[in-house]
Design a protein around this motif. Structure first.
Motif, PDB file in Angstrom:
ATOM      1  N   PHE A  47      22.298  31.483  35.778  1.00 25.81           N
ATOM      2  CA  PHE A  47      23.915  32.158  35.105  1.00 25.81           C
ATOM      3  C   PHE A  47      23.732  31.239  34.031  1.00 25.81           C
ATOM      4  CE2 PHE A  47      24.321  31.520  39.829  1.00 25.81           C
ATOM      5  CZ  PHE A  47      25.212  32.573  40.277  1.00 25.81           C
ATOM      6  N   PRO A  48      24.497  32.301  34.060  1.00 22.75           N
ATOM      7  CA  PRO A  48      24.843  32.176  31.381  1.00 22.75           C
ATOM      8  C   PRO A  48      25.525  30.832  31.883  1.00 22.75           C
ATOM      9  CG  PRO A  48      26.156  33.502  31.689  1.00 22.75           C
ATOM     10  CD  PRO A  48      25.078  33.826  33.459  1.00 22.75           C
ATOM     11  N   THR A  49      26.570  30.013  32.544  1.00 23.93           N
ATOM     12  CA  THR A  49      27.390  29.207  32.185  1.00 23.93           C
ATOM     13  C   THR A  49      27.727  29.146  33.793  1.00 23.93           C
ATOM     14  OG1 THR A  49      28.414  28.437  30.736  1.00 23.93           O
ATOM     15  CG2 THR A  49      29.285  30.401  31.540  1.00 23.93           C
ATOM     16  N   VAL A  50      28.428  27.262  33.488  1.00 22.75           N
ATOM     17  CA  VAL A  50      29.466  27.576  34.969  1.00 22.75           C
ATOM     18  C   VAL A  50      30.223  28.772  35.447  1.00 22.75           C
ATOM     19  CG1 VAL A  50      29.367  25.403  34.794  1.00 22.75           C
ATOM     20  CG2 VAL A  50      31.075  26.756  33.806  1.00 22.75           C
ATOM     21  N   PHE A  51      31.006  29.462  36.386  1.00 27.11           N
ATOM     22  CA  PHE A  51      31.626  30.527  36.920  1.00 27.11           C
ATOM     23  C   PHE A  51      33.063  29.680  37.613  1.00 27.11           C
ATOM     24  CE2 PHE A  51      28.433  30.747  39.453  1.00 27.11           C
ATOM     25  CZ  PHE A  51      28.787  30.922  40.626  1.00 27.11           C
ATOM     26  N   SER A  52      33.738  30.396  37.787  1.00 29.70           N
ATOM     27  CA  SER A  52      35.482  30.125  38.578  1.00 29.70           C
ATOM     28  C   SER A  52      34.502  30.204  39.979  1.00 29.70           C
ATOM     29  CB  SER A  52      36.641  31.137  38.725  1.00 29.70           C
ATOM     30  OG  SER A  52      37.742  30.466  38.966  1.00 29.70           O
ATOM     31  N   VAL A  53      35.700  29.393  40.654  1.00 28.69           N
ATOM     32  CA  VAL A  53      35.570  29.259  41.929  1.00 28.69           C
ATOM     33  C   VAL A  53      36.883  30.234  42.700  1.00 28.69           C
ATOM     34  CG1 VAL A  53      36.178  28.010  44.625  1.00 28.69           C
ATOM     35  CG2 VAL A  53      35.285  26.934  42.358  1.00 28.69           C
ATOM     36  N   GLY A  54      36.421  31.717  43.640  1.00 32.36           N
ATOM     37  CA  GLY A  54      36.550  32.937  43.534  1.00 32.36           C
ATOM     38  C   GLY A  54      38.387  32.594  44.278  1.00 32.36           C
ATOM     39  N   MET A  55      38.164  31.423  44.991  1.00 31.48           N
ATOM     40  CA  MET A  55      39.497  31.401  45.142  1.00 31.48           C
ATOM     41  C   MET A  55      40.724  31.414  43.970  1.00 31.48           C
ATOM     42  SD  MET A  55      39.755  32.247  48.738  1.00 31.48           S
ATOM     43  CE  MET A  55      41.133  31.728  49.267  1.00 31.48           C
ATOM     44  N   LEU A  56      40.005  30.796  43.091  1.00 31.53           N
ATOM     45  CA  LEU A  56      40.955  30.263  42.384  1.00 31.53           C
ATOM     46  C   LEU A  56      41.578  31.443  42.074  1.00 31.53           C
ATOM     47  CD1 LEU A  56      42.834  28.627  40.447  1.00 31.53           C
ATOM     48  CD2 LEU A  56      40.181  29.078  38.703  1.00 31.53           C
ATOM     49  N   GLN A  57      40.767  32.554  41.930  1.00 31.81           N
ATOM     50  CA  GLN A  57      41.452  34.482  41.357  1.00 31.81           C
ATOM     51  C   GLN A  57      42.282  34.614  42.773  1.00 31.81           C
ATOM     52  OE1 GLN A  57      38.649  32.541  39.447  1.00 31.81           O
ATOM     53  NE2 GLN A  57      37.544  33.922  40.616  1.00 31.81           N
ATOM     54  N   ALA A  58      42.448  34.479  43.681  1.00 30.91           N
ATOM     55  CA  ALA A  58      42.923  34.854  45.211  1.00 30.91           C
ATOM     56  C   ALA A  58      44.108  33.574  44.914  1.00 30.91           C
ATOM     57  CB  ALA A  58      42.141  34.926  45.870  1.00 30.91           C
ATOM     58  N   SER A  59      44.480  32.554  44.627  1.00 28.24           N
ATOM     59  CA  SER A  59      45.797  31.678  44.176  1.00 28.24           C
ATOM     60  C   SER A  59      46.689  32.416  42.793  1.00 28.24           C
ATOM     61  CB  SER A  59      44.913  30.455  44.036  1.00 28.24           C
ATOM     62  OG  SER A  59      44.875  30.379  43.113  1.00 28.24           O
ATOM     63  N   TYR A  60      45.704  32.932  41.999  1.00 31.34           N
ATOM     64  CA  TYR A  60      46.876  33.210  41.351  1.00 31.34           C
ATOM     65  C   TYR A  60      47.243  35.378  41.731  1.00 31.34           C
ATOM     66  CZ  TYR A  60      44.205  30.914  37.631  1.00 31.34           C
ATOM     67  OH  TYR A  60      44.434  29.798  36.439  1.00 31.34           O
ATOM     68  N   ALA A  62      47.986  35.679  44.482  1.00 31.72           N
ATOM     69  CA  ALA A  62      49.124  35.347  45.717  1.00 31.72           C
ATOM     70  C   ALA A  62      50.747  34.714  45.233  1.00 31.72           C
ATOM     71  CB  ALA A  62      48.715  34.013  47.131  1.00 31.72           C
ATOM     72  N   THR A  63      49.969  33.770  44.013  1.00 28.39           N
ATOM     73  CA  THR A  63      50.987  33.263  43.492  1.00 28.39           C
ATOM     74  C   THR A  63      51.463  34.820  42.847  1.00 28.39           C
ATOM     75  OG1 THR A  63      49.945  31.188  42.557  1.00 28.39           O
ATOM     76  CG2 THR A  63      51.732  32.509  41.432  1.00 28.39           C
ATOM     77  N   THR A  66      54.257  36.697  45.242  1.00 25.50           N
ATOM     78  CA  THR A  66      55.459  35.872  45.948  1.00 25.50           C
ATOM     79  C   THR A  66      56.113  35.843  44.878  1.00 25.50           C
ATOM     80  OG1 THR A  66      53.965  33.724  45.830  1.00 25.50           O
ATOM     81  CG2 THR A  66      53.883  34.535  47.960  1.00 25.50           C
ATOM     82  N   ASP A  67      55.980  35.120  43.895  1.00 28.40           N
ATOM     83  CA  ASP A  67      56.354  35.435  42.507  1.00 28.40           C
ATOM     84  C   ASP A  67      57.774  36.273  42.748  1.00 28.40           C
ATOM     85  OD1 ASP A  67      55.668  32.440  42.059  1.00 28.40           O
ATOM     86  OD2 ASP A  67      55.068  33.136  40.229  1.00 28.40           O
ATOM     87  N   LEU A  68      56.576  37.418  43.174  1.00 28.79           N
ATOM     88  CA  LEU A  68      57.720  38.852  42.694  1.00 28.79           C
ATOM     89  C   LEU A  68      58.588  39.227  44.421  1.00 28.79           C
ATOM     90  CD1 LEU A  68      55.020  41.140  41.442  1.00 28.79           C
ATOM     91  CD2 LEU A  68      57.890  40.664  40.661  1.00 28.79           C
ATOM     92  N   LEU A  69      58.051  38.839  45.669  1.00 25.76           N
ATOM     93  CA  LEU A  69      58.464  38.864  46.991  1.00 25.76           C
ATOM     94  C   LEU A  69      58.681  38.007  47.727  1.00 25.76           C
ATOM     95  CD1 LEU A  69      56.020  42.162  47.709  1.00 25.76           C
ATOM     96  CD2 LEU A  69      58.456  42.363  46.659  1.00 25.76           C
ATOM     97  N   GLY A  70      59.287  36.958  47.395  1.00 28.53           N
ATOM     98  CA  GLY A  70      59.180  35.342  47.855  1.00 28.53           C
ATOM     99  C   GLY A  70      57.970  34.767  49.063  1.00 28.53           C
ATOM    100  N   PRO A  71      57.749  33.366  48.934  1.00 23.41           N
ATOM    101  CA  PRO A  71      56.676  33.011  50.007  1.00 23.41           C
ATOM    102  C   PRO A  71      56.896  33.212  51.106  1.00 23.41           C
ATOM    103  CG  PRO A  71      57.541  31.442  48.281  1.00 23.41           C
ATOM    104  CD  PRO A  71      58.054  33.111  48.068  1.00 23.41           C
ATOM    105  N   VAL A 116      45.596  43.589  42.636  1.00 24.48           N
ATOM    106  CA  VAL A 116      43.951  43.489  41.683  1.00 24.48           C
ATOM    107  C   VAL A 116      44.078  42.368  41.226  1.00 24.48           C
ATOM    108  CG1 VAL A 116      42.643  44.895  40.165  1.00 24.48           C
ATOM    109  CG2 VAL A 116      43.469  46.463  41.912  1.00 24.48           C
ATOM    110  N   VAL A 117      42.881  42.088  40.462  1.00 24.87           N
ATOM    111  CA  VAL A 117      43.027  40.987  39.609  1.00 24.87           C
ATOM    112  C   VAL A 117      42.005  41.778  38.195  1.00 24.87           C
ATOM    113  CG1 VAL A 117      42.051  38.913  38.367  1.00 24.87           C
ATOM    114  CG2 VAL A 117      43.603  39.130  40.821  1.00 24.87           C
TER     115      VAL A 117
END
Length: 134
Positions: A47-60, A62-63, A66-71, A116-117
């Motif tokens: 890989f050219p560099t480090v990359f994000s944990v996929g679940m971080l994007q999934a958490s964004y 979800a946030t 849930t910020d729009l419709l409530g947790p 979608v992200v």
């Protein structure tokens, strides 16, 4: 707020994503795979560099929802990882109401969403689907 099928949810942007964001998520999740924080290790794996944990994007995502419709309104949430996310990426969350219906099991009125992200490149990092009680 009242929704109609086809309504676009307001977009929300996260980032730019820093290496610190990635490492902080690793600490919170317990996923310490060095490919996400060790530059030499990531490069040795091709890989050219480090990359994000996929679940971080999934958490964004979800946030965002849930910020729009409530947790407490979440009834279902699932994602599919599509493209890697790199340090300095800017992530934009969007959503569309695909159905308004009465849940067969609970009798609740619910909204089905496609989520979608997207990276600043236009690439889709995460695709998601959710159901929220209204």
């Amino acid at each position: 707020m009242s929704y109609q099928v086809g309504d676009a949810l307001p977009e929300r942007t996260f980032g730019p994503l820093s290496r610190t964001d990635i490492v902080r998520y690793q600490g919170a999740s317990g996923d310490f795979n060095p490919i996400h924080h060790d530059e030499s290790f990531a490069k040795s794996a091709g890989f050219p560099t480090v990359f994000s944990v996929g679940m971080l994007q999934a958490s964004y995502l979800a946030t965002y929802a849930t910020d729009l419709l409530g947790p407490t309104a979440v009834r279902r949430f699932r994602t599919r990882f599509r493209e890697q996310v790199w340090p300095d990426d800017l992530l934009t969350c969007t959503g569309t109401v695909t159905a308004l219906r009465t849940d067969e099991d609970s009798g609740e009125k619910v909204a089905d969403l496609e989520l979608v992200v997207t990276r600043q490149t236009g690439g889709v990092a995460i695709q998601g689907w959710a159901t929220f009680a209204l």
